[in-house]
Scaffold this motif. Structure first.
Motif, short mmCIF file in Angstrom:
data_model
loop_
_atom_site.label_atom_id
_atom_site.label_comp_id
_atom_site.label_asym_id
_atom_site.label_seq_id
_atom_site.Cartn_x
_atom_site.Cartn_y
_atom_site.Cartn_z
N GLU A 194 0.83 -1.21 0.00
CA GLU A 194 0.00 0.00 0.00
C GLU A 194 0.87 1.26 0.00
O GLU A 194 0.57 2.24 -0.68
N GLY A 195 1.97 1.22 0.77
CA GLY A 195 2.90 2.35 0.78
C GLY A 195 3.50 2.59 -0.60
O GLY A 195 3.66 3.74 -1.04
N LEU A 196 3.85 1.52 -1.30
CA LEU A 196 4.38 1.66 -2.66
C LEU A 196 3.34 2.29 -3.59
O LEU A 196 3.67 3.09 -4.47
N ARG A 197 2.08 1.94 -3.37
CA ARG A 197 1.00 2.51 -4.19
C ARG A 197 0.88 4.01 -3.96
O ARG A 197 0.68 4.78 -4.90
N VAL A 198 1.01 4.42 -2.70
CA VAL A 198 0.96 5.85 -2.37
C VAL A 198 2.10 6.59 -3.07
O VAL A 198 1.90 7.66 -3.67
#
Length: 349
Positions: free
Chosen positions: A243-247
C-alpha cells in the motif's frame, strides 16, 4: 493548546550498481562571448525575416537600426519567459481526469533564515525540478558536503498525496495522540491495524467488491539517547508495504527514483521500507549514520510532510562541521553511505 508537529517521510532504498556516461566537456577553445555574439546576430536576422513575412519591403528592414533590434529581442525573450512561467504553473497543478477540475499545487514553504544559528554551517537550497538530484553543497564556498548527501527535487503531487493518505487512514490522529496524550516510553513499541482508504473508496464507488483487507503498522520510540519525544511509524507487513508503494507511485515517486539512480550511477532501486518520523520536542539531536560500508548502494530519503509555520531548521547534516537545513517543500534529502545526520533541536509544544 494548538497541537503542532514535524513529520518526515523515511524511505530506505536498496540499489543495484551500473555505470552512467558523463556529459562531454566543452571544447577548450570554446568562447562564451563569441557564442553570445552569434546568438545576437541570429536574433536580428530572425526579426528581419519576420518583418519581411509581415509585408515590409527589404529597404524598410535595412533601415531598422541595432537599437530597435536589441529592444525587440529583449521583448521577445521577456515574453518567452512569461509564457514559460504560465506553462510551468499550469503543469504543476493537480488535475482530475474524471471531471477535469484542477487544484493548485501546495504553497511553497518559506525558509526563515533569521532562525539560522551562527553555530552551524548552511547549505545551498535553490529550487530543483522534479527528479533533479544534486550533491549537497556548503553555502559559503559551494564545496561538496559529503559524497552521499543529496538534495532531490520533489514531484508536486508527492507530499499532498502522502498527507491525504495518512489522514484518510487515521494514522495522523494516532500520531497526534501519541505525541501529546499517550506517548510510549523510550524503547517501547506498539502495533495498529488499518484498512486501505483506497480500497474503501473503490467499494463506495462500486468499482470493487473485494472484502476489506486489514494491514499492520507499528510504532516505536527510540532509546533515551535520542533526547526527544520522537516516535517512528512504519509499515509492518506485506500488505501495508504494498500500500505504501502505491501511495508513492500515485505521488510520482518514480521521478525521484530515476533522479537518484542517474546521479548515483545505479540502474535499479527498490523501496525497502516506508514510514514516518514524528517529533514535537528534541533537546539534543542524536548524530548518527543509517548506512556504513555499503558501497554507496543503500539510502534513506527524507521528505518534510508537516511542520509549524514558525519552526526553525529541522535537520542536521554533518560534513567537516555541522550544518542545519529546512526540509522545504521543493526537495527531499537523501542520506547514504556514511552520511552523519540527526534531528535539529526543536520545541513545538
Amino acid at each position: 493548546m494548538k497541537h503542532s508537529k514535524a513529520s518526515i517521510l523515511s524511505v530506505a532504498l536498496i540499489a543495484g550498481l551500473a555505470t552512467v556516461n558523463a556529459a562531454e566537456p566543452l571544447e577548450k577553445d570554446f568562447k562564451y562571448k563569441d557564442a553570445l555574439k552569434y546568438y545576437h546576430t541570429e536574433t536580428a536576422a530572425l526579426l528581419k525575416q519576420s518583418l519581411l513575412s509581415a509585408g515590409f519591403a527589404i529597404d524598410e528592414t535595412n533601415e531598422v537600426d541595432d537599437i530597435y533590434l536589441d529592444f525587440a529581442s529583449r521583448a521577445l525573450n521577456a515574453e518567452k519567459e512569461r509564457i514559460e512561467r504560465i506553462r510551468d504553473a499550469l503543469a504543476s497543478q493537480t488535475c482530475s481526469e474524471g471531471d477535469g477540475r484542477c487544484t493548485p499545487p501546495p504553497a511553497k514553504k518559506k525558509i526563515d533564515k533569521s532562525k539560522y544559528s551562527p553555530g552551524f554551517g548552511h547549505f545551498l537550497t535553490h529550487d530543483l525540478e522534479p527528479g533533479q538530484a544534486e550533491l549537497m553543497r556548503w553555502e559559503h564556498d559551494g564545496s561538496i558536503v559529503q559524497d552521499y548527501a543529496v538534495r532531490v527535487g520533489l514531484p508536486p503531487d508527492l507530499v499532498p498525496t502522502i498527507k491525504a493518505y495518512v489522514k484518510d487512514m487515521g494514522l495522523l490522529d494516532i500520531m497526534t495522540n501519541m505525541l501529546y496524550d499517550d506517548p510510549l516510553s523510550p524503547g517501547d513499541a506498539k502495533w495498529f491495524t488499518f484498512q486501505s482508504p483506497y480500497q474503501k473508496q473503490s467499494l463506495a464507488e462500486g468499482s470493487s467488491t473485494d472484502e476489506l483487507r486489514n494491514f499492520t503498522w507499528n510504532v516505536e520510540r527510540p532509546d533515551k539517547k535520542w533526547k526527544s519525544d520522537m516516535h517512528w511509524f512504519n509499515t509492518a507487513d506485506e500488505l501495508s508495504h504494498e500500500e505504501g508503494l502505491r501511495v508513492l507511485a500515485k505521488g510520482g515517486f518514480d521521478q525521484v527514483l530515476a533522479g537518484i539512480g542517474e546521479k548515483m550511477g545505479l540502474d535499479s532501486l527498490n523501496v525497502d521500507s516506508f514510514g514516518f518520523v514524528a517529533v514535537t520536542n528534541c533537546d539534543r539531536g542524536f548524530i548518527h549514520t543509517d548506512w556504513e560500508d555499503v558501497d554507496g548502494r543503500a539510502f534513506n530519503f527524507l521528505v518534510g510532510i508537516e511542520s509549524p509555520d514558525q519552526a526553525g531548521p529541522e535537520l542536521i547534516v554533518e560534513g567537516d562541521f555541522k550544518g542545519e537545513i529546512y526540509y522545504g517543500s521543493n526537495a527531499g534529502i537523501l542520506v547514504g553511505d556514511g552520511t552523519r545526520h540527526g534531528t535539529r533541536e526543536c520545541d513545538h509544544r
